[in-house]
Design an enzyme around this catalytic site. Structure first.
Site, PDB file in Angstrom:
ATOM      1  N   ARG A   1       0.840  -1.208   0.000  1.00 55.66           N
ATOM      2  CA  ARG A   1       0.000   0.000   0.000  1.00 55.66           C
ATOM      3  C   ARG A   1       0.873   1.254   0.000  1.00 55.66           C
ATOM      4  O   ARG A   1       0.589   2.225  -0.696  1.00 55.66           O
ATOM      5  CB  ARG A   1      -0.943  -0.022   1.208  1.00 55.66           C
ATOM      6  CG  ARG A   1      -1.993   1.078   1.151  1.00 55.66           C
ATOM      7  CD  ARG A   1      -3.083   0.892   2.185  1.00 55.66           C
ATOM      8  NE  ARG A   1      -2.583   0.983   3.542  1.00 55.66           N
ATOM      9  CZ  ARG A   1      -3.334   0.769   4.625  1.00 55.66           C
ATOM     10  NH1 ARG A   1      -4.605   0.445   4.498  1.00 55.66           N
ATOM     11  NH2 ARG A   1      -2.819   0.851   5.831  1.00 55.66           N
TER      12      ARG A   1
ATOM     13  N   ARG B   1       9.487  19.063  -7.533  1.00 58.51           N
ATOM     14  CA  ARG B   1      10.804  18.775  -8.142  1.00 58.51           C
ATOM     15  C   ARG B   1      11.932  19.472  -7.395  1.00 58.51           C
ATOM     16  O   ARG B   1      13.093  19.114  -7.521  1.00 58.51           O
ATOM     17  CB  ARG B   1      10.813  19.205  -9.622  1.00 58.51           C
ATOM     18  CG  ARG B   1       9.955  18.330 -10.509  1.00 58.51           C
ATOM     19  CD  ARG B   1       9.832  18.931 -11.874  1.00 58.51           C
ATOM     20  NE  ARG B   1       9.396  20.332 -11.765  1.00 58.51           N
ATOM     21  CZ  ARG B   1       9.271  21.165 -12.769  1.00 58.51           C
ATOM     22  NH1 ARG B   1       9.549  20.775 -13.985  1.00 58.51           N
ATOM     23  NH2 ARG B   1       8.863  22.400 -12.580  1.00 58.51           N
TER      24      ARG B   1
ATOM     25  N   LYS C   1      -2.906   6.502   0.768  1.00 57.87           N
ATOM     26  CA  LYS C   1      -2.917   6.816   2.209  1.00 57.87           C
ATOM     27  C   LYS C   1      -1.982   7.999   2.425  1.00 57.87           C
ATOM     28  O   LYS C   1      -0.809   7.848   2.757  1.00 57.87           O
ATOM     29  CB  LYS C   1      -2.490   5.581   3.002  1.00 57.87           C
ATOM     30  CG  LYS C   1      -2.804   5.687   4.480  1.00 57.87           C
ATOM     31  CD  LYS C   1      -2.755   4.321   5.125  1.00 57.87           C
ATOM     32  CE  LYS C   1      -2.686   4.399   6.633  1.00 57.87           C
ATOM     33  NZ  LYS C   1      -3.796   5.103   7.250  1.00 57.87           N
TER      34      LYS C   1
ATOM     35  N   GLU D   1     -16.685   5.624   5.360  1.00 58.41           N
ATOM     36  CA  GLU D   1     -15.932   4.985   6.449  1.00 58.41           C
ATOM     37  C   GLU D   1     -15.999   5.876   7.675  1.00 58.41           C
ATOM     38  O   GLU D   1     -16.753   6.853   7.693  1.00 58.41           O
ATOM     39  CB  GLU D   1     -14.490   4.731   6.018  1.00 58.41           C
ATOM     40  CG  GLU D   1     -13.739   5.971   5.582  1.00 58.41           C
ATOM     41  CD  GLU D   1     -12.314   5.679   5.124  1.00 58.41           C
ATOM     42  OE1 GLU D   1     -11.816   4.566   5.308  1.00 58.41           O
ATOM     43  OE2 GLU D   1     -11.699   6.602   4.572  1.00 58.41           O
TER      44      GLU D   1
END
Ligand code: PMP
Length: 298
Positions: free
Chosen positions: A50, A103, A149, A182
């Site tokens: 993940r 960058r 995440k 959720e």
């Protein structure tokens, strides 16, 4: 406590990150929360997957290969020495200038903290938790895929504050269309007529490692499980409800928006799934020989 920062271990009070780090300035980064049970790092491989998938989506090149990252986590856990731990892995864009441009950040920062965690007092596991639905919505999937995440948790934090202001500890978060996504840092499940349901990642749920484990336990128990789009009606009329997460594990929910769920106490299938999950926690993962290496590294 020893904390890993960019290849070095140091006492927690000496651990430092630049104020120019874009994780700090912009939330430009990713993280994982991982549990260690009896010296076994639970599902380290899935957490690594993940983490590296999140990095891939953010064009963030983690300066460690997955095996080196795993080795750094194992060493942090070994140095902490406790059989049961909570590990936080953070990879941020690194120090740049005051503009957004990633960058200009030369090297991503990697931090690993091994500590302990208690998210909820024990009585909530025996008596169940109360939730409220809040106004703050889960970031829409079309804006930012919930499978990343990332260090952007403002919606979730606002939702948590709303729940606290309503006098409860946790919130149900809906997506932009009103489907259940959720909770603020946990996935949500419900049981109806002997079947298990949980919002799909397309509805705004993170693909939780605990969520996946519970789905596996359900399969092993022969309990049919469906991932999909559900509304608050489905939660209110459920027989059982619970939340899942690395920190909270499996915690029963007995009241949502003033509606009693099922019998108003943790249900039998929740208990069965908790039992199955507990077995998995001690079986599935990377074993760390805390005693063999502790002395050598101390
Ligand atoms: N949803 C969110 C928003 C989370 O941050 C987390 C992790 N804390 C979870 C669900 C649960 O995921 P996991 O089981 O992998 O900890």
């Amino acid at each position: 406590m020893q904390v890993y920062v960019d290849g070095q271990f140091m006492p927690a009070e000496d651990a430092r990150i630049s104020v120019f780090d874009h994780g700090f300035l912009y939330g430009d980064g990713i993280f994982e929360g991982i549990r260690v049970y009896d010296g076994t790092i639970f599902r380290l491989h899935q957490h690594m997957q993940r983490l590296y998938n999140s990095a891939q989506c953010l064009l963030l090149t983690i300066p460690l290969s997955p095996p080196d990252m795993s080795a750094a986590i194992v060493e942090t856990v070994t140095r902490r020495g406790l059989p049961n731990q909570y590990v936080r892995v953070v990879v941020s864009r690194g120090a740049g200038d005051l503009g957004l441009d990633p960058r200009l950040c030369r090297r991503p920062s990697v931090v690993i903290i091994a500590d302990t965690i208690t998210l909820y007092p024990a009585h909530f596991y025996t008596n169940g938790l109360e939730l409220v639905t809040v106004a703050t919505r889960r970031t829409p999937t079309w804006a930012l895929d919930p499978r990343i995440k990332s260090l952007n948790y403002l919606n979730n934090i606002l939702a948590k504050l709303e729940a606290q202001q309503a006098g409860v500890l946790e919130a149900v978060m809906l997506n932009g269309e009103g489907y259940v996504a959720e909770c603020t840092a946990d996935n949500i499940f419900f049981v109806r007529h002997g079947q298990l349901y949980t919002p799909s990642t397309a509805a705004g749920a993170l693909q939780g490692v605990t969520r996946d484990s519970v789905l596996e336990v359900a399969q092993a128990l022969g309990l049919p499980a469906t991932e999909g789009f559900f509304t608050r009606y489905d939660l209110y009329t459920a027989d059982e409800c619970f939340m899942t997460g690395t920190g909270a594990e499996i915690i029963p929910v007995v009241r949502i928006d003033g509606r009693t769920i099922g019998a108003g106490c943790p249900g039998p299938l929740t208990a069965q799934l908790r039992q199955g999950f507990e077995t998995l926690c001690h079986r599935d993962g990377v074993h760390v020989s805390l005693h063999a290496t502790c002395g050598a590294l101390a």
